[in-house]
Design a protein around this motif. Structure first.
Motif, PDB file in Angstrom:
ATOM      1  N   CYS A 179       0.848  -1.190   0.000  1.00  0.00           N
ATOM      2  CA  CYS A 179       0.000   0.000   0.000  1.00  0.00           C
ATOM      3  C   CYS A 179       0.888   1.247   0.000  1.00  0.00           C
ATOM      4  N   VAL A 180       0.325   2.344  -0.467  1.00  0.00           N
ATOM      5  CA  VAL A 180       1.030   3.626  -0.423  1.00  0.00           C
ATOM      6  C   VAL A 180       0.128   4.682   0.216  1.00  0.00           C
ATOM      7  N   TRP A 181       0.773   5.674   0.833  1.00  0.00           N
ATOM      8  CA  TRP A 181       0.067   6.816   1.419  1.00  0.00           C
ATOM      9  C   TRP A 181       0.569   8.035   0.675  1.00  0.00           C
ATOM     10  N   ILE A 182      -0.356   8.781   0.078  1.00  0.00           N
ATOM     11  CA  ILE A 182       0.012   9.928  -0.748  1.00  0.00           C
ATOM     12  C   ILE A 182      -0.565  11.193  -0.133  1.00  0.00           C
ATOM     13  N   LYS A 183       0.266  12.227  -0.072  1.00  0.00           N
ATOM     14  CA  LYS A 183      -0.162  13.531   0.426  1.00  0.00           C
ATOM     15  C   LYS A 183       0.218  14.588  -0.595  1.00  0.00           C
ATOM     16  N   GLY A 184      -0.571  15.652  -0.648  1.00  0.00           N
ATOM     17  CA  GLY A 184      -0.263  16.767  -1.521  1.00  0.00           C
ATOM     18  C   GLY A 184      -0.840  18.040  -0.964  1.00  0.00           C
ATOM     19  N   SER A 185      -0.223  19.164  -1.318  1.00  0.00           N
ATOM     20  CA  SER A 185      -0.745  20.446  -0.869  1.00  0.00           C
ATOM     21  C   SER A 185      -0.385  21.539  -1.863  1.00  0.00           C
ATOM     22  N   VAL A 186      -1.256  22.535  -1.920  1.00  0.00           N
ATOM     23  CA  VAL A 186      -1.013  23.775  -2.657  1.00  0.00           C
ATOM     24  C   VAL A 186      -1.551  24.884  -1.777  1.00  0.00           C
ATOM     25  N   GLY A 187      -0.672  25.762  -1.320  1.00  0.00           N
ATOM     26  CA  GLY A 187      -1.097  26.825  -0.411  1.00  0.00           C
ATOM     27  C   GLY A 187      -1.671  26.242   0.870  1.00  0.00           C
ATOM     28  N   SER A 188      -2.883  26.664   1.243  1.00  0.00           N
ATOM     29  CA  SER A 188      -3.501  26.185   2.481  1.00  0.00           C
ATOM     30  C   SER A 188      -4.315  24.913   2.287  1.00  0.00           C
ATOM     31  N   GLY A 189      -4.551  24.503   1.044  1.00  0.00           N
ATOM     32  CA  GLY A 189      -5.310  23.285   0.786  1.00  0.00           C
ATOM     33  C   GLY A 189      -4.413  22.060   0.773  1.00  0.00           C
ATOM     34  N   LYS A 190      -4.942  20.944   1.259  1.00  0.00           N
ATOM     35  CA  LYS A 190      -4.144  19.724   1.275  1.00  0.00           C
ATOM     36  C   LYS A 190      -5.027  18.494   1.180  1.00  0.00           C
ATOM     37  N   VAL A 191      -4.387  17.359   0.851  1.00  0.00           N
ATOM     38  CA  VAL A 191      -5.080  16.081   0.763  1.00  0.00           C
ATOM     39  C   VAL A 191      -4.166  15.002   1.324  1.00  0.00           C
ATOM     40  N   SER A 209      -4.318  10.662   1.432  1.00  0.00           N
ATOM     41  CA  SER A 209      -5.092   9.576   0.866  1.00  0.00           C
ATOM     42  C   SER A 209      -5.416   8.460   1.854  1.00  0.00           C
ATOM     43  N   GLY A 210      -4.636   8.290   2.897  1.00  0.00           N
ATOM     44  CA  GLY A 210      -4.726   7.068   3.669  1.00  0.00           C
ATOM     45  C   GLY A 210      -4.055   5.970   2.856  1.00  0.00           C
ATOM     46  N   TRP A 211      -4.045   4.744   3.355  1.00  0.00           N
ATOM     47  CA  TRP A 211      -3.391   3.657   2.627  1.00  0.00           C
ATOM     48  C   TRP A 211      -4.246   3.250   1.421  1.00  0.00           C
ATOM     49  N   ILE A 212      -3.673   3.347   0.227  1.00  0.00           N
ATOM     50  CA  ILE A 212      -4.400   3.039  -1.007  1.00  0.00           C
ATOM     51  C   ILE A 212      -3.557   2.117  -1.885  1.00  0.00           C
ATOM     52  N   LEU A 213      -4.138   1.655  -2.975  1.00  0.00           N
ATOM     53  CA  LEU A 213      -3.491   0.811  -3.982  1.00  0.00           C
ATOM     54  C   LEU A 213      -2.925  -0.473  -3.376  1.00  0.00           C
ATOM     55  N   CYS A 214      -3.617  -1.010  -2.391  1.00  0.00           N
ATOM     56  CA  CYS A 214      -3.172  -2.238  -1.707  1.00  0.00           C
ATOM     57  C   CYS A 214      -3.387  -3.463  -2.574  1.00  0.00           C
TER      58      CYS A 214
END
Length: 130
Positions: free
Chosen positions: A111-123, A125-130
């Motif tokens: 599984c992978v955990w992905i994070k991203g942000s632009v300015g004050s917004g962010k995401v 994913s939690g553990w995905i693609l397992c």
């Protein structure tokens, strides 16, 4: 019509056909330019208020790129992070105008955990693609 005029018309016609053929070959590559940062197939988009993280997978590798929602030439804080389960995250963080990343990690079948942000917004994913 003399032979010189015929040759000129043939040369002009050949030049026009060659130019149109080259444009037809170049156009699909430029249309895919935004998606060419990562190899493989797109498996997920992670949208958030100020941007989107595009996630790709190929041969056990996972790649991610963060794009802002609105394009601008002004630099702003952006980040992207990819963590395969059991490993530390790989991060690209800074002030960018177009995108953060690409980040590629070998995940195998984990599984992978992905994070991203632009300015004050962010995401995140939690553990995905397992």
């Amino acid at each position: 019509m003399d032979s010189v005029a015929i040759r000129r018309r043939i040369a002009l016609g050949t030049a026009v056909l060659t130019a149109s053929g080259l444009l037809a070959l170049a156009a699909p590559g430029s249309a895919q330019a935004a998606d060419s940062y990562c190899p493989g197939r797109k498996v997920k988009d992670l949208p958030f208020s100020t941007g989107t993280v595009h996630v790709y997978k190929a041969n056990g590798y996972v790649c991610a790129v963060t794009f802002p929602k609105h394009s601008s030439t002004a630099k702003r804080p952006m980040s992207v992070s990819v963590q395969a389960r059991g490993n530390r995250p790989v991060v690209d963080k800074g002030r960018y105008s177009h995108h953060a990343g690409p980040i590629t990690v070998h995940a195998g079948h984990r599984c992978v955990w992905i994070k991203g942000s632009v300015g004050s917004g962010k995401v995140s994913s939690g553990w995905i693609l397992c």
